[in-house]
Design an enzyme around this catalytic site. Structure first.
Site, PDB file in Angstrom:
ATOM      1  N   ASP A  10      45.879  50.408  40.129  1.00  0.00           N
ATOM      2  CA  ASP A  10      44.772  50.627  39.204  1.00  0.00           C
ATOM      3  C   ASP A  10      43.656  49.635  39.520  1.00  0.00           C
ATOM      4  O   ASP A  10      43.878  48.619  40.188  1.00  0.00           O
ATOM      5  CB  ASP A  10      45.227  50.446  37.752  1.00  0.00           C
ATOM      6  CG  ASP A  10      44.127  50.803  36.759  1.00  0.00           C
ATOM      7  OD1 ASP A  10      43.775  51.988  36.688  1.00  0.00           O
ATOM      8  OD2 ASP A  10      43.607  49.900  36.070  1.00  0.00           O
ATOM      9  N   SER A  11      42.465  49.932  39.010  1.00  0.00           N
ATOM     10  CA  SER A  11      41.326  49.048  39.232  1.00  0.00           C
ATOM     11  C   SER A  11      41.436  47.764  38.418  1.00  0.00           C
ATOM     12  O   SER A  11      40.768  46.777  38.719  1.00  0.00           O
ATOM     13  CB  SER A  11      40.026  49.774  38.871  1.00  0.00           C
ATOM     14  OG  SER A  11      40.045  50.178  37.518  1.00  0.00           O
ATOM     15  N   CYS A  73      44.627  55.182  38.191  1.00  0.00           N
ATOM     16  CA  CYS A  73      43.206  55.074  37.887  1.00  0.00           C
ATOM     17  C   CYS A  73      42.614  56.475  37.940  1.00  0.00           C
ATOM     18  O   CYS A  73      42.638  57.127  38.991  1.00  0.00           O
ATOM     19  CB  CYS A  73      42.523  54.158  38.905  1.00  0.00           C
ATOM     20  SG  CYS A  73      40.736  54.026  38.698  1.00  0.00           S
ATOM     21  N   GLU A 152      39.851  45.322  28.742  1.00  0.00           N
ATOM     22  CA  GLU A 152      40.082  44.179  29.620  1.00  0.00           C
ATOM     23  C   GLU A 152      39.927  42.852  28.876  1.00  0.00           C
ATOM     24  O   GLU A 152      40.583  41.861  29.206  1.00  0.00           O
ATOM     25  CB  GLU A 152      39.111  44.213  30.809  1.00  0.00           C
ATOM     26  CG  GLU A 152      39.357  45.333  31.806  1.00  0.00           C
ATOM     27  CD  GLU A 152      40.419  44.995  32.831  1.00  0.00           C
ATOM     28  OE1 GLU A 152      40.690  43.810  33.046  1.00  0.00           O
ATOM     29  OE2 GLU A 152      40.994  45.945  33.419  1.00  0.00           O
ATOM     30  N   CYS A 184      41.229  57.903  31.171  1.00  0.00           N
ATOM     31  CA  CYS A 184      41.170  56.617  31.872  1.00  0.00           C
ATOM     32  C   CYS A 184      42.395  55.854  31.407  1.00  0.00           C
ATOM     33  O   CYS A 184      42.656  55.798  30.196  1.00  0.00           O
ATOM     34  CB  CYS A 184      39.888  55.856  31.527  1.00  0.00           C
ATOM     35  SG  CYS A 184      39.857  54.154  32.147  1.00  0.00           S
ATOM     36  N   HIS A 186      42.922  52.882  31.009  1.00  0.00           N
ATOM     37  CA  HIS A 186      42.620  51.798  30.077  1.00  0.00           C
ATOM     38  C   HIS A 186      42.626  52.299  28.626  1.00  0.00           C
ATOM     39  O   HIS A 186      42.914  51.538  27.704  1.00  0.00           O
ATOM     40  CB  HIS A 186      41.236  51.196  30.363  1.00  0.00           C
ATOM     41  CG  HIS A 186      41.188  50.251  31.508  1.00  0.00           C
ATOM     42  ND1 HIS A 186      41.162  50.673  32.819  1.00  0.00           N
ATOM     43  CD2 HIS A 186      41.156  48.887  31.555  1.00  0.00           C
ATOM     44  CE1 HIS A 186      41.099  49.620  33.621  1.00  0.00           C
ATOM     45  NE2 HIS A 186      41.094  48.525  32.883  1.00  0.00           N
TER      46      HIS A 186
END
Length: 272
Positions: A10-11, A73, A152, A184, A186
């Site tokens: 993942d990013s 991702c 994040e 996403c 996240h």
């Protein structure tokens, strides 16, 4: 049987949502995670840059002799999945198809919302996959770029998260969608906030969960399950900010003393 690890890329920290689901349904499997935390987010970058960044990261995982890889991702799944499948000789699973299948399966009024990064939404990948499942589905997409930095920064249930969710999601509520794909990885970190804003009548689809289920099917069908019982130590490779990553990891998955290693992608050097 195959006791090699499953790779997850993942990013940033979003792929931890996939790790969490893998640990639930495949508790005997070893996981090698790679989070490109130095260059997150990918969602506002060019297609060329996304392809280059993801290739660099997966080259590292490929050298670890993993038996399969999940691109956790959505941005990379939307923009670079086919390129990566051609470049690397391993089974690579993205998150878009599993999430699209579930959304089409559970919707009742065939009005489906998709939230994601700018790159994911612009690609139209979810809309294409959801329409392939049922041409009568209507898809409404909304880019929510601020959700990634909110996740994040560990602010998933803050007032900032709530107000941002209201700003982004009111448009989908007005369209009377009954299902929203968190496009996403996240975004499931903000799931409680998103559900609070959209209300209980709208179902949320977590592609991370559906992708983990697909990986289990693949391993079973190809006799690749780990046959070693016990506590397999997972390893988390990142490219920046170990302390913040460790906090996010332990808060989200509750792993005691996680094995985190920082890597410099230019030199492939690992900080022990």
């Amino acid at each position: 049987m195959d006791n090699r690890a499953i790779g997850v890329f993942d990013s940033g920290i979003g792929g931890l949502t996939v790790v969490k689901e893998l640990m639930k349904i495949l508790p005997n499997e070893k996981i090698l995670y790679f989070g490109d935390t130095a260059r997150v987010p990918y969602g506002n970058r060019s297609e060329e840059t996304i392809k280059r960044f993801s290739t660099e990261c997966i080259e590292f995982l490929d050298k670890k002799d993993i038996k399969a890889l999940i691109i956790a991702c959505n941005t990379v799944s939307a923009v670079a999945l086919e390129l990566l499948k051609e470049k690397f000789d391993m089974n690579i699973l993205g998150v878009i198809v599993p999430g699209s299948k579930m959304a089409s399966f559970i919707t009742k009024n065939k009005k489906i919302g998709v939230i994601g990064t700018n790159a994911t939404v612009s690609s139209g990948s979810y809309e294409k996959c959801i329409k392939l499942e049922d041409e009568n589905n209507t898809v409404y997409s909304k880019a929510c770029p601020l959700f990634v930095p909110i996740a994040e920064e560990g602010l998933s249930e803050s007032s900032i998260a709530v107000e941002t969710a209201k700003y982004y999601l009111n448009e989908l509520i007005e369209k009377e969608v009954d299902t929203i794909v968190m496009g996403c990885t996240h975004y499931p970190i903000l799931e409680r906030t998103i559900q609070k804003v959209v209300g209980e009548t709208i179902q949320l689809v977590n592609p991370a969960k559906e992708t983990a289920i697909e990986m289990k099917k693949y391993l079973e069908e190809n006799d690749l399950l780990n046959d070693e019982l016990g506590d397999n130590k997972n390893t988390f490779y990142i490219t920046d900010d170990e302390k913040r990553f460790e906090k996010n990891l332990t808060d989200f998955i509750k792993i005691d003393k996680p094995n985190i290693k920082k890597i410099n992608l230019k030199t492939k050097h690992i900080d022990e």
